[in-house]
Write an enzyme that holds these catalytic residues in place. Structure first.
Site, mmCIF file in Angstrom:
data_model
loop_
_atom_site.group_PDB
_atom_site.id
_atom_site.type_symbol
_atom_site.label_atom_id
_atom_site.label_comp_id
_atom_site.label_asym_id
_atom_site.label_seq_id
_atom_site.Cartn_x
_atom_site.Cartn_y
_atom_site.Cartn_z
ATOM 1 N N GLU A 161 -12.510 -8.102 45.935
ATOM 2 C CA GLU A 161 -11.144 -8.199 45.418
ATOM 3 C C GLU A 161 -10.899 -7.074 44.431
ATOM 4 O OE1 GLU A 161 -9.744 -11.868 43.734
ATOM 5 O OE2 GLU A 161 -10.768 -13.089 45.233
ATOM 6 N N ASN A 162 -9.793 -6.398 44.602
ATOM 7 C CA ASN A 162 -9.279 -5.454 43.626
ATOM 8 C C ASN A 162 -7.817 -5.225 43.975
ATOM 9 O OD1 ASN A 162 -9.209 -2.015 42.964
ATOM 10 N ND2 ASN A 162 -9.590 -3.510 41.364
#
Length: 463
Positions: A369-370
Site C-alpha cells: 500500500e502506498n
C-alpha cells in the site's frame, strides 16, 4: 476551497515520470492496485454474511465521520464483474483484495457457500484476465461474535483465525498467487485496542499488547494451514511502517524518534524476523504491558516468510516528553494530503534500506500500500489529480533508490483502486485512482489511473 485542497507547497505533476533505468520497467516488477473487503463490498446483510466489528463500530454514534458505514460502500459485491473489467483496462499486473471473514464462515466454523462462491468467481475472473491475485485473509473485519468472546485479547481467537485460514485456503487453492495473513496488525492492535480510533474501540495499552501477540500467533498458525493447503502460492504478512524523526536537538528528542520507530516498527518486525519482542519497548514505554507469551509461541510467529508486505504513507515528527517518552509535534510548511499526513517519500527509502541492513532474515518485499487522499472532484467528466501523480512519482522513485541500494523489492500496489469507505473518516477522504460517485456508483478513471495504464501499455509492448 478547503485547507486540504490548498495543501501547503503541494507539488503537481501532469505526467507519470519513470526514468529509463527505473525498476518499474522490469516486466517481473509487479505494479498493481489494492482494496479491502469492508471498504468496497457493501452487502453487509446478504447471503449469510455475519456482522463484523466494523458494522458495530460504524453504527455507533460518534465513531465515524458523518455517521458513515460500510453497508453499501462501492457496492462491489454486486458490481464486481464491472470492477474486474475496470482493473483489466488499467493494464495492472496484480490486484490485492481481502476476504471478509464474516462472509465465508458461520458461527460454528462451517463454510458459507455463497460467500465462498463470491470470492471463487472473482478470483477466477481475475486469473482469466491474466491479473495476478494477492489475497489478504484479515483486513480488520473480525466477526462480531468473536469480539463478544474477547476478540484479539482472547488467545482462542488466534486458533479461530487458523481455522478460517484453513477453510479458505482449501476452498480457493490454486486461485491465489500471494496469500497475506494479516493487514497491518499494528493498526488492529493499537488503534483497535489501544487508542480506540478503530473497531472495536478499546483504550488499553495492555489490551493492545495482548491483541498484537494473539494477532501474530494467529498469523503463524495460519501460515501452517496455507502451506499445507496451497503449496504453490507465496505466503506472507502485510505491515504498516512509519518513519520517526525529530526537529529537536536534545538527546531525549533523538531518543524519542528511536522510540517512535521501536513501537511502530520493531514491535511487529522483531517477533516476526528475530523471534523476540523488543525489550526496550516494555522497559521504557509500556511498563507492565508485556505480551502474554506462552512456550513455543515465538517459534510459531517467526516461521519463515516468502515475502513481506510493506504499507507506507507518512512520517511522524516527535520530541521527548520529559518523562522518557515522546510527543508528536507537527512540522509547519510541509506538504500534506487530505488526511493531514505529511508527504515524505524519503521515509520510505530510509526504512527499506534500514530493514535490509538490520534483519538478516528479511524476505523479498512488496510495497502493498502506498497512496494519498485528495479532495478530488469530477469536472466535465474528468478528474485531474496532479498532486497524487506527483506523490506516486516521488514514492516510486524512493522505491527505485532502495532497490539500487540492494533492497529486494519486487512490486508496488497503489492504494487504492477506487475511492471507498476510509474507516473512521467515512467517505470524505478519497484515496482512489478511480473516482466513485457514491450516489450513483459511477466510476470515473482519474488522470493518475490513465497515466499508470498508459505506462504499463508501453512497458508491456501494447502501445
Amino acid at each position: 476551497m478547503s485547507v486540504f485542497k490548498k495543501a501547503l507547497h503541494a507539488q503537481v505533476a501532469e505526467t507519470f515520470d519513470v526514468p529509463p533505468d527505473s525498476v518499474l520497467w522490469r516486466r517481473d516488477f509487479l505494479l498493481g492496485v489494492a482494496t479491502a473487503a469492508y471498504q468496497i463490498e457493501g452487502a453487509v446483510d446478504e447471503d449469510g454474511r455475519l456482522p463484523s466489528i466494523w458494522d458495530t463500530f460504524s453504527a455507533t454514534p460518534g465513531k465515524v465521520l458523518r455517521g458513515d458505514t460500510g453497508a453499501v460502500a462501492c457496492d462491489h459485491y454486486h458490481r464486481w464483474r464491472d470492477d474486474v473489467d475496470l482493473i483489466a483496462a488499467l493494464n495492472v499486473d496484480a490486484y490485492r483484495l481481502s476476504i471478509a471473514w464474516p462472509r465465508v464462515m458461520d458461527r460454528d466454523g462451517r463454510a458459507n457457500e455463497k460467500g465462498i462462491a463470491f470470492y471463487r468467481e472473482l478470483l477466477q475472473a481475475l486469473r482469466a484476465r491474466g491479473i495476478r491475485t494477492s489475497v489478504t485473509l484479515y483486513h480488520w473485519d473480525l466477526p462480531q461474535h468473536l469480539e463478544d468472546a474477547g476478540g484479539w485479547c482472547n488467545r482462542a481467537t488466534a486458533y479461530r483465525f487458523a481455522e478460517y485460514a484453513d477453510l479458505v485456503s482449501r476452498e480457493l487453492a490454486g486461485l491465489v498467487d500471494f496469500w497475506s495473513t494479516l493487514n497491518e496488525p499494528w493498526c488492529s492492535a493499537m488503534h483497535g485496542y489501544g487508542t480506540g480510533h478503530h473497531a472495536p474501540g478499546h483504550t488499553s495499552v495492555t489490551e493492545a499488547s495482548a491483541a498484537m501477540h494473539h494477532l501474530l500467533l494467529g498469523h503463524g498458525l495460519a501460515l501452517q494451514a496455507l502451506r499445507r493447503n496451497d503449496p504453490a502460492s507465496q505466503k506472507g504478512i502485510v505491515l504498516n511502517v512509519g518513519r520517526g524523526t525529530t526537529d529537536g536537538d536534545r538527546p531525549e528528542d533523538r531518543r524519542a524518534a528511536e522510540l517512535f520507530e521501536l513501537q511502530h516498527n520493531d514491535w511487529v518486525l522483531d517477533p516476526l524476523l528475530k523471534g523476540s519482542y523488543p525489550a526496550a519497548l516494555f522497559e521504557q514505554l509500556w511498563q507492565g504491558a508485556e505480551p502474554p507469551v506462552e512456550e513455543g509461541d515465538l517459534a510459531i510467529i517467526a516461521a519463515p516468510l516468502d515475502f513481506l508486505g510493506i504499507n507506507y504513507y507518512f512520517r511522524t515528527n516527535v520530541r521527548g516528553d520529559g518523562n522518557g517518552g515522546y510527543v508528536e509535534v507537527d512540522l509547519e510548511g510541509v506538504e500534506r494530503t487530505q488526511m493531514g499526513w505529511e508527504v515524505y517519500p524519503e521515509g520510505l527509502a530510509h526504512l527499506l534500506v534500514g530493514f535490509h541492513e538490520r534483519y538478516a532474515s528479511l524476505p523479498p518485499i512488496y510495497i502493498t500500500e502506498n497512496g494519498m487522499a485528495c479532495d478530488d472532484e469530477v469536472m466535465d467528466g474528468h478528474v485531474v489529480d496532479g498532486q497524487r501523480i506527483a506523490f506516486l512519482n516521488r514514492h516510486l522513485a524512493a522505491v527505485d533508490r532502495a532497490v539500487k541500494a540492494g533492497v529486494d523489492v519486487r512490486g508496488y500496489y497503489i492504494w487504492s483502486l477506487m475511492d471507498n469507505f476510509e474507516w473512521a473518516f467515512g467517505y470524505e477522504r478519497r484515496f482512489g485512482i478511480v473516482h466513485v460517485d457514491y450516489a450513483t456508483q459511477r466510476r470515473t478513471v482519474k488522470r493518475s489511473a490513465e497515466l499508470v495504464r498508459d505506462f504499463l501499455a508501453r512497458r508491456n509492448g501494447r502501445s
